[in-house]
Design a protein around this motif. Structure first.
Motif, short mmCIF file in Angstrom:
data_model
loop_
_atom_site.label_atom_id
_atom_site.label_comp_id
_atom_site.label_asym_id
_atom_site.label_seq_id
_atom_site.Cartn_x
_atom_site.Cartn_y
_atom_site.Cartn_z
N UNK A 74 4.42 10.00 -7.32
CA UNK A 74 3.61 9.61 -6.03
C UNK A 74 3.14 10.59 -4.97
N UNK A 75 3.79 11.99 -4.78
CA UNK A 75 3.32 12.57 -4.06
C UNK A 75 1.99 13.38 -4.77
N UNK A 76 2.20 13.52 -6.07
CA UNK A 76 1.03 14.14 -6.79
C UNK A 76 -0.37 13.13 -6.63
N UNK A 77 0.14 11.82 -6.69
CA UNK A 77 -1.19 11.04 -6.50
C UNK A 77 -1.85 10.99 -5.18
N UNK A 78 -0.89 10.91 -4.08
CA UNK A 78 -1.29 11.27 -2.66
C UNK A 78 -2.25 12.61 -2.70
N UNK A 79 -1.51 13.72 -2.92
CA UNK A 79 -2.15 15.00 -2.94
C UNK A 79 -3.42 15.43 -3.64
N UNK A 80 -3.30 14.89 -4.87
CA UNK A 80 -4.43 15.27 -5.71
C UNK A 80 -5.73 14.17 -5.45
N UNK A 81 -5.15 13.04 -5.48
CA UNK A 81 -6.36 12.03 -5.41
C UNK A 81 -6.26 11.21 -4.05
N UNK A 82 -5.19 11.33 -3.29
CA UNK A 82 -5.34 10.39 -1.96
C UNK A 82 -4.75 9.04 -2.43
N UNK A 83 -4.26 9.09 -3.60
CA UNK A 83 -3.67 7.68 -4.16
C UNK A 83 -2.18 7.54 -3.72
N UNK A 84 -2.25 6.32 -3.04
CA UNK A 84 -0.67 6.42 -2.46
C UNK A 84 0.12 5.36 -3.29
N UNK A 85 -0.51 5.05 -4.57
CA UNK A 85 0.31 3.98 -5.41
C UNK A 85 -0.17 2.61 -5.08
N UNK A 86 0.46 2.02 -6.00
CA UNK A 86 0.26 0.36 -5.83
C UNK A 86 1.47 -0.17 -5.28
N UNK A 87 1.26 -1.34 -4.57
CA UNK A 87 2.10 -2.12 -3.92
C UNK A 87 2.72 -3.16 -5.14
N UNK A 88 4.11 -3.12 -5.41
CA UNK A 88 4.57 -3.88 -6.47
C UNK A 88 4.41 -5.40 -6.09
N UNK A 89 4.44 -5.67 -5.00
CA UNK A 89 4.59 -7.09 -4.42
C UNK A 89 3.08 -7.49 -4.54
N UNK A 90 2.37 -6.94 -3.75
CA UNK A 90 1.11 -7.45 -3.61
C UNK A 90 -0.05 -7.18 -4.79
N UNK A 91 0.66 -6.21 -5.45
CA UNK A 91 -0.21 -5.98 -6.62
C UNK A 91 -1.61 -5.34 -6.25
N UNK A 92 -1.50 -4.50 -5.22
CA UNK A 92 -2.53 -4.12 -4.56
C UNK A 92 -2.41 -2.62 -4.34
N UNK A 93 -3.62 -1.85 -4.25
CA UNK A 93 -3.12 -0.52 -3.97
C UNK A 93 -2.69 -0.18 -2.55
N UNK A 94 -1.76 0.62 -2.31
CA UNK A 94 -1.17 0.65 -1.00
C UNK A 94 -2.16 0.98 0.13
N UNK A 95 -3.04 1.83 -0.38
CA UNK A 95 -4.16 2.22 0.64
C UNK A 95 -5.09 1.03 1.21
N UNK A 96 -5.30 0.03 0.34
CA UNK A 96 -5.91 -0.89 0.51
C UNK A 96 -5.29 -1.83 1.61
N UNK A 97 -3.74 -1.75 1.51
CA UNK A 97 -3.16 -2.43 2.47
C UNK A 97 -2.95 -1.99 3.74
N UNK A 98 -2.69 -0.66 3.94
CA UNK A 98 -1.96 -0.09 5.09
C UNK A 98 -2.84 0.24 6.40
N UNK A 99 -4.18 0.65 5.97
CA UNK A 99 -5.09 1.30 6.94
C UNK A 99 -5.23 0.50 8.06
#
Lengths: 328, 335, 381, 668
Positions: A74-99
Motif C-alpha cells: 500500500x505504502x509503496x503504491x502511494x509513494x511511487x505511483x500516488x496509488x492509494x489502492x482500491x476500495x474493496x467495497x466500491x471497486x473503485x480506486x481510492x483516489x477517485x473516491x476521496x478527493x
C-alpha cells in the motif's frame, strides 16, 4: 524563518510515517476482514455466501498475506505511483473516491473554524474585560452551551424541527440542481447556503475552548504593564485593549488552529453521518465498518496529513504574528 | 513664569474595594508640583506612591477608585491654560485622553514589559504622536526619529523598526522616554524609572532626564524608593507612609533635617559613605501594618520611637505647614 | 547630600493593586485559591450543582424509584405522568393518575389515555426494588415512589421497553459521571509523567514527546476509537469493556494535560525557588515533587475538571456509533442512543431528557474548571 | 452461494400457489396437488399474447419527439417482433419522477429490486408460477437434465444493439467460466458437484445440460442468483475484458482508472460474475435490458443517482403502450437513516420498502401519512422466526460443548423464556410464541417443531436444568461440572434493535434460572467472524425458511455456515476435509442423509414428504430456540402512485417488489 519552516517540515516526516502505520494498524485491529464484513452484510439482505466465495474474495485482495506485506504494498503504491489502492467495497480506486470529499471536509472545517472564531472572539474579549460581570456569565454560558450538547443530537433535533415547521429536510451540501453541476460561483453559493448550519453546529463545539483560551490569555495580558503604557499614552480604552492585549492574546488563538482541525474533523464524521453530508466522515465510517482497508487507511492518512499541515500552517502563522518567535 | 503650581493634589483618597475589605491605598495625599521642578515621592513598598501617580492620570483600575480629593492641573496655554480638576474627570473621558500622553506623560519601571513586545518601537512612538497631533504618518515618523536621536539612541532610523526585545535595557528605557516626551508634555511622571537597570545605565538615564527637563522645560514627578536618586534629581521631596503624605520638604532640608519620625528612621536605615563598615544599619522596627486594618490615630505610631501614648493612637494628626516651607504630619510639630 | 549610596528599600515590582498582598503574604495557598475562586459566582453555583450530581450518583439506587432494567410491556413509550397533589383529609397526598392503554395494530404502538378514576399515590420513604445501599446494606427503601411498588408511575415517561426513564437517568449518573473521572485519572498519570519529562528535561526528550503528542493529535480520534473498541475481546464483561473504553479515551486525552504540565514546568524551571533548590543540592525527584508539582497542583485540578466533560461527551459519541457502553449498562450515552432517531424525537421527545443531564453537568464542569483555572495561580493578582 | 440454494426455489414455487391465493392470515392451505410442479412449468408462455398490430404501439411523448427529430428509430422498430405484454392493473399515463433513497456502498439491491430483475424467466406477482421474460419459451427434458430456452427475438439493449444468444454465450464462457472473474462456478450452475454445460444452439436458442438431474434450475433462473446472466452486453463488455483487449492497452486502461487488477475494472464497468455489485449502475448509458438506464451513475461520491427510461424496453401494456410509465428514477444517496426517513415523512420519497421501514419507525410514518401524502402497504415476511437463538453445539470448550449439546439444557432454557412478554414488549403484541418453524399454512408446518417447549414455566425450566447442572453457588448461579459458574454470552448484531432488546430480555430470564447470561450487541461483522469460527457461546439472527424450508433449511439441520448452532458439523457436511469440520453425531448424519434424499427427489410432492421427515427429526433434535412468529412489515407509497399492490410478500428469493412489475407503476 526559512530554517524554522524547514525544520518543522522535516519533523513532519516521522510523524507521518507513524501515522501511516497507525492508520493501517487501526483497520487491522477488529477481528475479521473485509470479506467477513461483506458476507455479513449480504447475509443481512438474505443472501448466502459460501465459504469458497469468501476465500476467493480474500485471495482477490491479498487479504491472506501478512499484514506487513499488505502495508508495504500500500505504502509503496502511494509513494511511487500516488496509488492509494482500491476500495474493496466500491471497486473503485481510492483516489477517485476521496478527493472531492476531502475538499468538502476542508471547506466544512474552515467555515466552522471561522464561525468558531467569530463567536468566540467577541465573547472571549468581553468576558475577560468584564470579568465576573453578568454579561461574562451570560455570554460564556452561551458559548459553553455548544460544547455541552452532543452535536449529532442538535443536528437531529434541528432537522426534525425544520421538517415539522418548515416542511423542509436539510440534507446534503447541495440543492438537487447543483448536485451534479460543475463548480461555479452559483454552486459555491449553494454550497455555502447548505454549509452554514452544519458548520455552525460543528463550530459551536469548539467555541467554549476558544473562549476559555482567549479569556484566560486576555486576563493575563490585561494585567501587563504595556496596557497601562498604552492608556497613559492617551489611547481610548477600547483601542488600547484591541491593539495591544487582544493582539497578544490572539497568538495562542492562532495556534489553536492546529488542534482544532483534528477535533473538527472527528466531530464532522458523526455530524455528516446524521446530516447526510458528502464529506469524508460517512465514507470513513462506512469503510471502517466494512473493513475496506485501503480506503479507510488512506482516508485516515490523508486526514492526518491535513492536520499535521494544519498545525504547521498555524505555527507559521504564529511566527508571522509574533516577532519574538520569528526572530529567534 | 507662572507662579501658580502646575499640579496641586489635595486630600486625595484612592481606595480599593475588595471582597476582603477596603484597602485605603491613598488616604490623604497632598502635594504640589511647580513649573519646571522635580518632585520626588518616596516611601516603602505599598505606601501608596504609585497609586497617587496613577490617580493623577485616572489610571487606577477597578476595583480601585478615587473617593475624595482634588487634583488640580494647570493646562498649558496651547490647550486653554485653564485649571482642571483631574480627579473629577471620568477615566474614559475625552479630556483625560488628551491629557494622558499629551500634557502629562508617564514612564515605568520595566521598559521591556511596558512596551508591547509585538509592535515595533516606531509603531508605538508614531501612535503616541499621532494621537495628540494632527500630523501625517511620515511626519510622525520623522518626529519619532528625531526623538530617538534626542534621547541618545544611535542609528535611530533602524531602531525605529526594531522590537523592544531587540534592544538593551537602557536603550529600551530611552525609547520609552522618547515615546513619553514625543508630545512635549508639561509633566513627566516617572514611576521607578531606573529600578530595573544596572547602576551605570541608571546614571545615564537620570542624566538624560535632567537634560531633557532643561530642554523641554517640563516638570518631573519622580516616584522612587531610592533616596540616592531623590537626592540627585529632586527639588522637592514628598514622603509617604501607608497612603498618607507624612512630610514634604525641599530636598536639602529633608536630608539635613528630617522632621517626621518616619523620615528620620528612613534616613537612619540607609548606609552612608564614611560610616564604619561593620556598623549595623538601623532598620525601622516592626512591620508595615495590614492595609485592611489601618492603625487608629497616627498610622505610624506602632513603629514610632517617639510614640506619645494617649495622643498618637487617638487621633490622626493633620498635615501642618512648617516655617521652613515644608509640611509634616506629626503631633510633635503642633502649632 | 549625595553621599548616600543608591540603596533601595527592598520592594517588589509596583503595580496598583499590589498593596493587598501585604497581608495576603501570610495566607496558605489553598486559602488564596479559595478566595479567588469565590469571586467566580458561576463556578460557585456549578460546584454546588456538581456536588449534588455526585450525591445523586452515590445514592442513585436509593433515589431511583424503580429498577432501571425493569421492562413493562404495557407501558411502552408512556409519556411522562404529571404529578398532582391533594392533601385533604383521606386524600392521597401526592399522586399521579393511572393510564389505560390500547394497542394500535396498524401504527404498531400503544396509545395511552389518562384515567382520572385511577389514582396512584406517591410517597416518600417508600419500599421498592431491592438494592445494596453504598454497596453494603441490603434494603428496599427509596426516597420516593408509588405507595404500592407494583403500581407504575413514570414521572419522566418510559422508553421503548417500558423502562422508567427517571430511574434510568438517575442510575446513569453513576457511570456517566465516573467515566470521566477514571478516564481523566489515566490521562493525568500519563500527562504528568510525559509532560513532566518533556518540560523538566527539555531538549531531545521534549522534542520526542512533542512529536508524539503531535502525532497522536493528528490521528482522527473516531477511527482510533472504532478500531480499538472493535478489538476488545468478546468474553470481557461489561465492566471491563467500560474500563477499557475509558483507557481508550484517555489515550488521546492525556496530550492536552501533558501540554499544560509541560508549560508549567518550562516556566517554573526558571523560577528562583527552583534554582534555589537546585543550588541547595536537592535531588531531581525532590525538586520535581517537593517544589515544582505543588506549585501547579491547582492548574492540574483545573485541567482535570475541564477534561471530564470531554470524556462524558466522548462517551455519548461512542454510544452513537454503537461502540461505547451497551445495554444493559445504563449511562446517559446509552440512554441517548434511544433518543437519536427521528421516531423518538417525533413521538417520544421525553427521551431527550438525559441530554439535559449531560448539558447541565458538562456546563457545570466547564464553569467549575474555569473558576479553578482563574484561581489556580493566586499570586498573579 | 451454498449449493443448497439449488433446491430452495422448487418448493417455493409450489408453496405460494396456496399461500397467496388469498393472502389473508386466515388463508387455509389448498391441497398440494393443485400446485404446478417446477418440472411442469409451462412449455409455452402463460401470458396470452394476442398479436398487436404494429401501429398500435405507442410511446412516451419525449421519445416520440426524438423519433420525430430522427434521433431514434420508431417504436415499432425498437420493440421486438413479439414484445412481452404485461397487463397493468390500471392502464397508466407517461411521466413523472420516482424518488427513492438508497445507502452508498453495497446497496445495489436498491436498484436490483426495482429494475434489475430482468432474467430469462420470472416469478408471477403472486409467486405461484414462472412465466416467460427474456426467454419466450422453453423445454425441459423429462429427467430434468436438459433445459432449452428460446430467446425473445428482436429484443435490443438500451443502445439499440440486439440481444442474442451470443450475449449469453459470452456470459457463460467469458464471465462465469473465467477463473479471473469467478474462482469457482456458482452453486446454482452445478448439480451433483458438476458444472452445467452450455450450448448456443442458434442465434436465439440456448441449452443447459446437467449431468445429474436438477429440478430447481428454472426457479434458480427466476431468482436473484441468475441476475448476471442477462446483464452482460457482449458488445460493451468486450472493451473491458482481458481476453479481448490487447495487453498493452489493458495495462494503460488499468493505469488510467487506477485499478490493480482487470477484474476490478470489469466488475466496476460491467458486472460482478455472481450478479451483485454496482457494475451495472456505475457507467452512464451502460447498455441494459432494464426499464430504465443510468443517467447520473453511482459512485462512491455520488449523492444522487438518476436513471431515465430505456427507449428500447421490450415490454408493453395491454393497450400497446411501451413500458415504463415513469420517466425517471432518482435515488438520493443517504449516509444514514434519519435523513431518509425525514424525506419520506415530508413526502419526498414516492415508493420505498427498504432501510427506514423498521417496526419502530412505523408509528412516525403512520402519523405523517396525511402531511406526506403517502400510505403504507403491507409486506408479508417469509421468515421462520423473529429471533433464532443459536447455542453453539460445537463450542471449543469441551465442558461448554457437552452442556450445550445436552437437549435437556436447551429445553430448560427454552422454558425459561417468557415469550409473550417479549412479544408484548418488543413486538408491540404482534406475533405469537413459536420455535423456528415453517409458517402455519405451508405444507411444511410441523406443530411439534413450532410449539414444543414454548410455554413460560420457570419450574419446568429448573427441572430440566437441574438434570444437567444441579449445583449452584451462593448467588444461585449454576455451576458447571468443573466448578466454574455457567455463563453464556449472547452475541447480537447491533444494527438489529429488536433482536438486541430480545437478547437482553432473554438474558434476564436465563439469569433468573441460574445461568449467568450477558447479551452483547456488537458489529455484525465481528459477530460473523466469531460465528464462522464457532468462537461464540450463542448468537441471535433472524429465522429464515419460514415459507419453504427446503430452500433454506439452516435452522433445521446444519447445512452451511449460516447454521450458527453447528458450524463445525455444517462444515463437515460441505467438505469433511475443511479444517473447521467436526464429524457430527449419528443423529445429525441421519438428517444430512435425509436432506440428500430430498434433493434427489424429482417431484415436488416427494420433496415435501422427505422434507417433512427431516423436519420431524429436527423437532426431535431441537437444534435452536426461537421466540415468535414474524410480524408483517410495510413499505410506503405516495397516494398519487398507482398500480402499487396493497400487500406483497417480502423475500430475497422473490426480490420484492420486482415481481409485481414496478415498470407498471405510474403517477396520476
Amino acid at each position: 524563518m526559512r530554517s524554522y519552516i524547514l525544520r518543522r517540515i522535516l519533523a513532519m516526516i516521522p510523524t507521518l510515517f507513524l501515522a501511516s502505520i497507525v492508520a493501517f494498524v487501526i483497520i487491522q485491529l477488529p477481528p475479521g476482514d473485509f470479506a467477513t464484513a461483506y458476507v455479513a452484510g449480504l447475509a443481512a439482505n438474505g443472501d448466502i455466501v459460501s465459504q469458497e466465495a469468501l476465500e476467493s474474495l480474500r485471495a482477490d485482495y491479498g487479504l491472506n498475506e501478512p499484514v506487513a506485506v499488505q502495508y508495504f504494498k500500500w505504502m509503496g503504491g502511494i509513494l511511487t505511483r500516488g496509488d492509494y489502492g482500491i476500495s474493496f467495497e466500491h471497486r473503485e480506486p481510492v483516489s477517485a473516491l476521496i478527493w472531492e470529499r476531502i475538499w468538502l471536509t476542508m471547506w466544512l472545517s474552515l467555515v466552522s473554524v471561522l464561525l468558531t472564531w467569530l463567536i468566540a472572539f467577541p465573547i472571549g474579549i468581553y468576558s475577560a474585560v468584564r470579568q465576573y460581570s453578568a454579561g461574562d456569565y451570560i455570554f460564556t454560558l452561551i458559548g459553553f452551551f455548544g460544547v455541552s450538547i452532543p452535536a449529532f443530537l442538535v443536528a437531529l433535533v434541528l432537522m426534525y424541527l425544520q421538517f415539522k415547521y418548515f416542511g423542509k429536510v436539510a440534507s446534503g451540501l447541495f440543492s438537487d440542481e447543483f448536485v451534479a453541476a460543475a463548480w461555479s460561483w452559483a454552486r459555491i453559493q449553494d454550497l455555502l447556503a447548505h454549509l452554514w448550519l452544519p458548520a455552525l453546529i460543528l463550530g459551536l463545539g469548539g467555541t467554549a475552548e476558544l473562549i476559555r483560551i482567549l479569556r484566560a490569555n486576555l486576563l493575563d495580558e490585561l494585567r501587563k504593564p504595556y496596557v497601562i503604557t498604552a492608556r497613559a499614552k492617551g489611547l481610548p480604552e477600547w483601542k488600547a485593549i484591541l491593539k495591544y492585549p487582544v493582539r497578544m492574546a490572539l497568538n495562542p488563538f492562532v495556534s489553536t488552529l492546529g488542534w482544532i482541525l483534528p477535533s473538527l474533523i472527528s466531530g464532522s464524521i458523526i455530524l455528516s453521518q446524521v446530516m447526510n453530508l458528502p464529506t469524508t466522515g460517512p465514507l470513513l465510517l462506512r469503510s471502517l465498518q466494512s473493513q475496506d482497508m485501503y480506503l479507510a487507511g488512506s482516508m485516515i492518512l490523508v486526514l492526518s496529513v491535513a492536520t499535521v499541515i494544519g498545525t504547521l500552517v498555524s505555527d507559521i502563522l504564529l511566527a508571522l504574528l509574533d516577532p519574538r518567535i520569528r526572530y529567534q | 513664569m507662572n507662579t501658580s503650581p502646575l499640579l496641586e493634589i489635595s486630600g486625595l483618597k484612592t481606595h480599593f474595594f475588595l471582597d476582603e475589605g477596603t484597602v485605603k491605598a491613598v488616604e490623604g495625599a497632598d502635594l504640589m508640583v511647580q513649573h519646571g521642578t522635580t518632585v520626588g515621592i518616596v516611601g516603602e513598598s505599598g505606601c501608596g506612591k504609585s497609586v497617587t501617580a496613577y490617580s493623577i492620570l485616572q489610571l487606577v483600575e477597578s476595583p480601585g477608585k478615587i473617593v475624595a480629593g482634588k487634583i488640580l492641573w494647570q493646562r498649558p496655554e496651547a490647550t486653554g491654560g485653564d485649571l482642571l480638576d483631574l480627579a473629577a474627570l471620568k477615566p474614559n473621558s475625552r479630556e483625560i485622553h488628551a491629557i494622558r500622553g499629551g500634557e502629562i506623560a508617564m514612564i515605568f519601571q520595566e521598559p521591556l514589559t511596558s512596551l508591547s513586545p509585538i509592535h515595533t518601537i516606531g509603531d508605538q512612538i508614531v501612535e503616541a504622536i499621532r494621537l495628540h497631533r494632527p500630523v501625517s504618518q511620515e511626519e510622525a515618523r520623522r518626529q519619532a526619529v528625531q526623538m530617538l536621536q534626542r534621547v541618545g539612541i544611535p542609528r535611530p532610523e533602524e531602531r525605529l523598526d526594531n522590537y523592544p526585545f531587540q534592544l538593551s535595557g537602557g536603550m529600551r528605557q530611552r525609547a520609552m522616554i522618547a515615546m513619553a516626551l514625543s508630545c512635549h508634555p508639561s509633566l513627566l511622571i516617572a514611576d521607578e524609572p531606573t529600578t530595573a537597570l544596572d547602576v551605570t545605565t541608571q546614571a545615564q538615564i537620570l542624566e538624560l532626564m535632567s537634560e531633557l527637563q532643561n530642554d523641554f522645560g517640563m516638570s518631573i514627578l519622580l516616584i522612587t524608593h531610592n533616596l540616592g536618586v531623590v537626592a540627585e534629581m529632586c527639588d522637592q521631596v514628598v514622603v509617604m507612609y501607608l497612603g498618607q503624605v507624612v512630610e514634604q520638604a525641599d530636598t536639602v532640608t529633608l536630608f539635613n533635617d528630617p522632621k517626621h519620625p518616619y523620615t528620620q528612621a528612613l534616613m537612619r536605615s540607609i548606609p552612608k559613605i564614611g560610616q564604619r563598615r561593620r556598623g549595623r544599619l538601623d532598620p525601622i522596627k516592626g512591620m508595615v501594618p495590614d492595609p485592611y486594618n489601618r492603625p487608629h490615630g497616627c498610622c505610624f505610631h506602632p513603629r514610632c520611637d517617639k510614640f506619645v501614648p494617649g495622643l498618637c493612637d487617638q487621633q490622626e494628626p493633620p498635615l501642618r505647614k512648617l516655617k521652613s516651607g515644608g509640611m509634616v504630619r506629626c503631633v510633635l510639630y503642633g502649632e | 547630600m549625595t553621599t548616600e549610596a543608591p540603596q533601595s528599600i527592598p520592594t517588589p515590582r509596583v503595580e496598583a493593586p499590589r498593596e493587598v498582598e501585604a497581608q495576603v503574604f501570610v495566607a496558605p495557598q489553598w486559602k488564596l485559591v479559595w478566595w479567588k475562586f469565590r469571586k467566580h459566582k458561576m463556578a460557585m453555583v456549578s460546584g454546588v450543582i456538581l456536588i449534588l450530581i455526585y450525591l445523586v450518583a452515590l445514592f442513585a439506587d436509593f433515589l431511583a424509584p424503580f429498577d432501571p432494567g425493569l421492562t413493562n410491556s404495557t407501558y411502552l413509550y408512556v409519556p411522562p405522568q404529571s404529578i398532582h397533589a391533594d392533601f385533604g383529609e383521606g386524600k392521597p397526598g401526592v399522586y399521579v393518575y393511572g393510564v389505560t392503554s390500547t394497542v394500535d395494530p396498524v401504527a404498531l404502538r400503544r396509545e395511552f389515555t389518562i384515567d382520572p378514576s385511577q389514582v396512584i399515590p406517591l410517597k416518600f420513604w417508600g419500599r421498592g426494588w431491592e438494592y445494596k445501599l453504598l454497596g453494603i446494606f441490603k434494603t428496599n427503601l427509596h426516597l420516593f415512589g408509588p405507595a404500592d411498588p407494583a403500581q407504575p408511575a413514570y414521572l419522566l415517561g418510559a422508553d421503548r421497553l417500558g423502562r422508567d426513564l427517571l430511574s434510568r437517568m438517575i442510575m446513569g449518573t453513576r457511570i456517566s459521571m465516573s467515566i470521566g473521572l477514571v478516564g481523566v485519572f489515566f490521562s493525568l498519570v500519563l500527562g504528568i509523567f510525559l509532560g513532566g519529562i518533556s518540560g523538566y528535561y527539555g531538549g531531545s526528550w521534549d522534542q520526542l514527546i512533542q512529536r508524539l503528542i503531535d502525532f497522536l493529535r493528528s490521528i482522527p480520534s473516531i477511527p482510533l476509537w472504532m478500531g480499538l473498541a472493535a478489538a476488545m475481546p468478546l468474553q470481557w464483561p461489561a465492566q471491563r469493556v467500560y474500563f477499557a473504553i475509558t483507557v481508550i479515551l484517555s489515550l488521546i486525552g492525556w496530550t492536552s494535560l501533558a501540554r499544560v504540565v509541560r508549560g508549567r514546568f518550562l516556566s517554573l524551571r526558571e523560577e528562583d525557588f527552583v534554582t534555589a533548590a537546585r543550588l541547595d543540592g536537592a535531588s531531581q525527584p525532590r525538586i520535581i515533587f517537593r517544589h515544582m508539582l505543588p506549585a501547579f497542583t491547582s492548574h492540574i485540578i483545573a485541567s482535570i475538571t475541564l477534561a471530564i466533560p470531554g470524556m462524558i461527551l466522548s462517551e455519548t459519541s461512542l454510544s452513537f456509533l454503537g461502540l461505547g457502553l451497551r445495554e444493559p449498562v445504563v449511562s446517559w450515552g446509552v440512554l441517548l442512543q434511544d433518543a437519536q432517531d427521528i421516531r423518538s424525537i417525533a413521538t417520544a421527545p421525553w427521551l431527550l431528557i438525559p441530554a439535559i443531564a449531560v448539558v447541565v453537568s458538562v456546563l457545570a464542569l466547564n464553569f467549575l474548571g474555569d473558576g479553578l483555572r482563574d484561581a489556580a495561580d493566586p499570586y498573579t493578582r | 452461494m451454498s449449493h443448497q440454494t439449488l433446491y430452495r426455489f422448487a418448493s417455493l414455487l409450489i408453496l405460494f400457489a396456496f399461500l397467496l391465493g388469498g393472502c389473508g392470515p386466515a388463508a387455509t392451505p389448498t391441497p398440494a396437488q393443485e400446485v404446478p410442479k417446477p418440472t411442469e412449468a409451462p412449455v409455452k408462455p402463460v401470458a396470452t399474447e394476442p398479436p398487436v398490430p404494429a401501429s398500435k404501439y405507442s410511446e412516451a411523448p419525449a421519445l416520440a419527439e426524438m423519433v420525430e427529430a430522427g434521433e431514434l428509430p420508431p417504436v415499432e422498430e425498437r420493440l421486438p417482433a413479439n414484445p412481452l405484454i404485461v397487463e397493468a392493473a390500471e392502464v397508466g399515463e407517461y411521466g413523472g419522477t420516482w424518488r427513492m433513497g438508497m445507502r452508498g456502498g453495497t446497496d445495489d439491491v436498491s436498484f436490483y429490486r426495482i429494475l434489475g430483475y430482468e432474467t430469462l424467466v420470472r416469478w408471477t406477482p403472486a409467486w405461484d408460477s414462472i412465466v416467460p421474460n427474456l426467454a419466450e419459451s422453453w423445454e425441459v427434458s423429462d429427467d430434468a437434465t436438459e433445459y432449452t430456452f428460446h430467446l425473445r427475438q428482436g429484443v435490443k439493449w438500451s443502445d439499440g444493439e440486439s440481444f442474442t444468444a451470443d450475449d449469453i454465450d459470452f456470459w457463460f464462457n467469458d464471465v462465469v467460466s473465467n477463473t479471473d472473474l469467478q474462482a469457482t462456478m456458482p452453486a446454482w450452475l452445478t448439480s451433483g458437484g458438476k458444472p452445467v454445460k452450455f450450448e448456443k444452439v442458434d442465434e436465439y436458442t440456448i441449452k443447459f445440460t446437467f449431468e445429474v438431474p436438477n429440478g430447481l434450475f428454472l426457479q434458480n433462473l427466476a431468482s436473484p442468483d441468475a441476475r448476471s446472466l442477462t446483464n452482460v452486453p457482449k458488445h460493451y463488455a468486450v472493451q473491458y475484458h482481458a481476453t479481448y483487449v490487447d495487453a498493452a492497452k489493458l495495462e494503460a486502461m488499468l493505469k488510467e482508472g487506477g485499478y490493480t487488477a482487470w477484474k476490478d475494472m470489469f466488475v466496476a464497468k460491467v458486472v460482478q460474475a455472481d450478479g451483485g455489485g454496482m457494475g451495472p449502475y456505475n457507467v452512464a448509458g451502460r447498455p441494459t435490458l432494464f426499464a430504465w438506464m443510468v443517467e447520473e451513475p453511482f459512485s462512491g461520491n455520488a449523492t444522487q443517482v438518476t436513471l431515465v427510461r430505456n427507449p428500447y424496453y421490450w415490454k408493453v401494456d395491454q393497450n400497446g403502450q411501451q413500458y415504463p410509465y415513469i420517466d425517471k428514477l432518482v435515488y438520493g444517496v443517504y449516509q444514514d437513516i434519519p435523513t431518509m426517513l425525514l424525506k419520506a415523512l415530508n413526502g419526498e420519497i414516492d415508493f420505498q420498502m427498504r432501510h427506514f421501514n423498521t417496526l419502530l419507525n412505523k408509528a412516525v410514518l403512520y402519523d405523517n401519512m396525511v402531511t406526506g401524502d403517502y400510505h403504507l402497504f403491507n409486506l408479508k415476511e417469509a421468515g421462520s422466526n423473529t429471533n433464532v437463538i443459536m447455542l453453539n453445539l460445537n463450542h471449543k470448550d469441551p465442558v461448554m460443548r457437552e452442556i450445550l449439546q445436552n437437549k435437556d439444557f436447551r429445553i430448560g432454557l427454552s422454558y425459561a423464556i417468557n415469550r409473550q412478554d417479549i412479544i408484548n414488549t418488543v413486538y408491540v403484541t404482534v406475533g405469537k410464541p413459536s420455535q423456528p418453524a415453517a409458517q402455519e399454512g405451508t405444507p411444511f408446518y410441523n406443530e411439534q417443531l413450532a410449539t414444543q417447549y414454548i410455554e413460560y414455566d420457570v419450574d419446568k425450566a429448573n427441572e430440566y436444568l437441574d438434570k444437567v447442572l444441579p449445583d449452584k453457588n451462593a448467588d444461585g448461579i449454576r455451576l458447571r461440572p468443573d466448578g466454574k459458574p455457567m455463563t453464556i454470552v449472547i452475541e447480537i448484531a447491533n444494527a438489529f434493535t429488536q433482536q438486541v432488546d430480545t437478547g437482553n430480555l432473554v438474558a434476564k430470564y436465563w439469569n433468573a434460572v441460574g445461568i449467568l447470561t450477558e447479551a452483547k450487541s456488537e458489529d455484525r461483522s465481528l459477530m460473523y467472524e466469531n460465528k464462522n469460527n464457532y468462537l461464540h457461546d450463542a448468537y441471535i439472527w433472524g429465522g429464515e425458511g419460514g415459507m419453504n424450508p427446503i430452500l433454506d433449511p439452516r435452522n433445521f439441520f446444519p447445512n452451511g455456515n449460516e447454521s450458527g448452532y453447528a458450524v463445525g458439523w455444517a462444515a463437515w457436511y460441505q467438505n469433511p476435509a475443511d479444517p473447521l469440520a467436526i464429524e457430527p453425531p449419528a443423529e445429525i448424519k441421519a438428517m444430512i442423509d435425509k436432506y440428500n434424499e430430498v434433493k434427489a427427489e424429482t417431484t415436488f410432492d416427494g420433496q415435501v414428504a422427505k422434507m417433512n421427515e427431516l423436519l420431524q427429526m429436527s423437532a426431535d433434535f431441537f437444534p435452536c430456540i426461537g421466540i415468535s412468529t414474524v410480524p408483517p412489515s410495510y413499505g410506503i407509497a405516495k397516494n398519487n402512485m398507482h398500480n402499487v399492490p396493497d400487500e406483497m410478500i417480502n423475500s430475497w428469493s422473490y426480490p420484492t417488489p420486482a415481481p409485481v412489475n414496478p415498470f407498471t407503476f405510474f403517477f396520476k
